[in-house]
Scaffold this active site. Structure first.
Site, PDB file in Angstrom:
ATOM      1  N   SER A 179      -9.099  61.786  25.131  1.00  0.00           N
ATOM      2  CA  SER A 179      -7.965  61.150  25.803  1.00  0.00           C
ATOM      3  C   SER A 179      -8.466  60.204  26.901  1.00  0.00           C
ATOM      4  O   SER A 179      -7.975  59.075  27.053  1.00  0.00           O
ATOM      5  CB  SER A 179      -7.062  62.249  26.395  1.00  0.00           C
ATOM      6  N   LYS A 226      -6.365  63.965  32.410  1.00  0.00           N
ATOM      7  CA  LYS A 226      -6.055  64.037  30.971  1.00  0.00           C
ATOM      8  C   LYS A 226      -5.842  65.457  30.442  1.00  0.00           C
ATOM      9  O   LYS A 226      -6.105  65.755  29.288  1.00  0.00           O
ATOM     10  CB  LYS A 226      -7.147  63.323  30.130  1.00  0.00           C
ATOM     11  N   HIS A 270      -6.175  65.505  41.480  1.00  0.00           N
ATOM     12  CA  HIS A 270      -7.311  65.762  40.579  1.00  0.00           C
ATOM     13  C   HIS A 270      -8.517  66.279  41.372  1.00  0.00           C
ATOM     14  O   HIS A 270      -9.630  66.317  40.857  1.00  0.00           O
ATOM     15  CB  HIS A 270      -7.749  64.465  39.883  1.00  0.00           C
TER      16      HIS A 270
HETATM   17  S1  PPS Z   1      -3.645  61.632  33.879  1.00  0.00           S
HETATM   18  O1  PPS Z   1      -4.158  60.235  33.795  1.00  0.00           O
HETATM   19  O2  PPS Z   1      -4.670  62.553  34.383  1.00  0.00           O
HETATM   20  O3  PPS Z   1      -2.407  61.714  34.646  1.00  0.00           O
HETATM   21  O4  PPS Z   1      -3.339  62.030  32.366  1.00  0.00           O
HETATM   22  P1  PPS Z   1      -2.590  63.357  31.899  1.00  0.00           P
HETATM   23  O5  PPS Z   1      -1.133  63.167  32.027  1.00  0.00           O
HETATM   24  O6  PPS Z   1      -3.205  64.550  32.537  1.00  0.00           O
HETATM   25  O7  PPS Z   1      -2.969  63.440  30.373  1.00  0.00           O
HETATM   26  C1  PPS Z   1      -2.490  62.525  29.414  1.00  0.00           C
HETATM   27  C2  PPS Z   1      -2.523  63.286  28.094  1.00  0.00           C
HETATM   28  O8  PPS Z   1      -1.420  64.214  28.064  1.00  0.00           O
HETATM   29  C3  PPS Z   1      -0.624  63.930  26.918  1.00  0.00           C
HETATM   30  N1  PPS Z   1       0.804  64.268  27.150  1.00  0.00           N
HETATM   31  C4  PPS Z   1       1.506  65.083  26.346  1.00  0.00           C
HETATM   32  N2  PPS Z   1       1.152  65.792  25.262  1.00  0.00           N
HETATM   33  C5  PPS Z   1       2.126  66.510  24.633  1.00  0.00           C
HETATM   34  N3  PPS Z   1       3.409  66.538  25.030  1.00  0.00           N
HETATM   35  C6  PPS Z   1       3.810  65.850  26.133  1.00  0.00           C
HETATM   36  N4  PPS Z   1       5.090  65.883  26.488  1.00  0.00           N
HETATM   37  C7  PPS Z   1       2.828  65.080  26.845  1.00  0.00           C
HETATM   38  N5  PPS Z   1       2.861  64.280  27.940  1.00  0.00           N
HETATM   39  C8  PPS Z   1       1.618  63.801  28.112  1.00  0.00           C
HETATM   40  C9  PPS Z   1      -0.834  62.436  26.708  1.00  0.00           C
HETATM   41  O9  PPS Z   1      -0.392  62.018  25.445  1.00  0.00           O
HETATM   42  C10 PPS Z   1      -2.348  62.352  26.897  1.00  0.00           C
HETATM   43  O10 PPS Z   1      -3.073  62.950  25.833  1.00  0.00           O
HETATM   44  P2  PPS Z   1      -3.597  62.150  24.549  1.00  0.00           P
HETATM   45  O11 PPS Z   1      -4.480  63.129  23.826  1.00  0.00           O
HETATM   46  O12 PPS Z   1      -4.356  60.967  25.032  1.00  0.00           O
HETATM   47  O13 PPS Z   1      -2.378  61.799  23.744  1.00  0.00           O
END
Ligand code: PPS
Length: 288
Positions: A127, A42, A97
């Site tokens: 998240s 996340k 991870h």
């Molecule tokens: S995982 O399961 O570990 O692969 O998740 P991960 O991709 O690391 O994290 C998901 C969060 O990243 C946000 N996200 C983004 N934020 C801003 N811009 C872009 N383009 C973007 N892409 C992914 C996603 O919305 C999750 O955060 P939260 O706070 O839940 O919205």
């Protein structure tokens, strides 16, 4: 505990990890031109999975628009990896991870590069709380306060956030590792992409670079079926409970933390990071 598989003391979600996938993980042979994106869950994984393929192939958006994120930039440790490995061509991009000390043996003798992304742990916890609600293969997280306490205690998948970030800080990789933060990406994704390009010794035309910036905008990724996890069946990820690409902002923790929880969180995290040289942008970020 039924949902978890314990790998060298680390809790992993069973459905996406098996003994076989972890045995395979340990046997992976890295190539010197591999790029490995490392995150605590996340922290911006999916975002960088959207960016990296285009940087490695001269800006062509085709893979990002036609191949699911977990196949174009696969997890080293998850069930898909044995099948996906032979579909990749050099330079390969992976995601993991895992903490530094649990990387496969060949990582330590290769010259593969690492991009390590951190995110404000309070936003990570929020998240992940929603992800735990939507993922049928993870236990019910309870209310947010309960979940946050488990997060601080490391009783969540991939263990304690502080153990993860500390394991990857100054691991002796020299210029093989680039540190970036989710908050920097929120503030200036163009600048971060240029920095990643420099780290990877790659160049893109200004038009191609702008194309990557556009493609990885939150609103565009939400529409991209290859990146928004809508291809995953609802009995694994129930989008009626939350979206995978949920809010995409810095600072949503302020809508979830009580003053007491905030104080406890600060105390535990600061204590556990004592003596490290981490400096984060968290509080300076402009929220959108
Ligand atoms: S995982 O399961 O570990 O692969 O998740 P991960 O991709 O690391 O994290 C998901 C969060 O990243 C946000 N996200 C983004 N934020 C801003 N811009 C872009 N383009 C973007 N892409 C992914 C996603 O919305 C999750 O955060 P939260 O706070 O839940 O919205």
């Amino acid at each position: 505990m039924d949902s978890y598989l314990v790998y060298r003391g680390l809790l992993l979600p069973k459905t996406v990890h098996t003994e076989d996938s972890l045995n395979y993980y340990e046997s992976i042979q890295f190539q010197d031109d591999d790029v490995i994106l490392i995150t605590y869950p996340k922290s911006g994984t999916t975002w960088m999975q959207e960016i990296l393929p285009s940087l490695l192939n001269g800006g062509d958006p085709t893979p990002v628009l036609t191949i699911p994120s977990w196949i174009r930039v696969p997890w080293l440790e998850q069930v898909c990896i044995p099948e996906v490995m032979h579909t990749l061509s050099a330079p390969r991009a992976f995601v993991s991870h895992m903490p530094f000390n649990l990387m496969p043996p060949s990582f330590f003798t290769s010259k593969a590069k690492v991009i390590y992304i951190t995110r404000n742990p309070k936003d990570v916890a929020v998240s992940h709380f929603y992800f735990n609600q939507m993922a049928s293969f993870l236990p019910d997280p309870g209310n947010f306060e309960e979940y946050a306490n488990n997060f601080l205690a490391g009783k969540v998948i991939y263990g304690k956030w502080t153990d993860h970030v500390k394991s990857w800080r100054n691991p002796g990789l020299g210029d093989r590792i680039l540190y970036i933060t989710y908050e920097e990406m929120i503030q200036d994704v163009y600048g971060v992409i240029k920095c990643v390009l420099g780290f990877l010794d790659r160049q893109l035309s200004e038009d191609a670079l702008k194309g990557v910036v556009e493609q990885c905008q939150f609103k565009n990724m939400k529409q991209n079926k290859m990146s928004n996890y809508s291809l995953v069946p609802p009995d694994y990820l129930d989008t009626s409970k939350s979206s995978f690409l949920r809010k995409g902002i810095a600072g949503d923790w302020k809508n979830h933390f009580s003053p007491e929880l905030d104080a406890k969180f600060n105390e535990v995290i600061n204590e556990e990071l004592k003596g490290t040289d981490y400096r984060f942008l968290w509080e300076q970020v402009q929220h959108n």
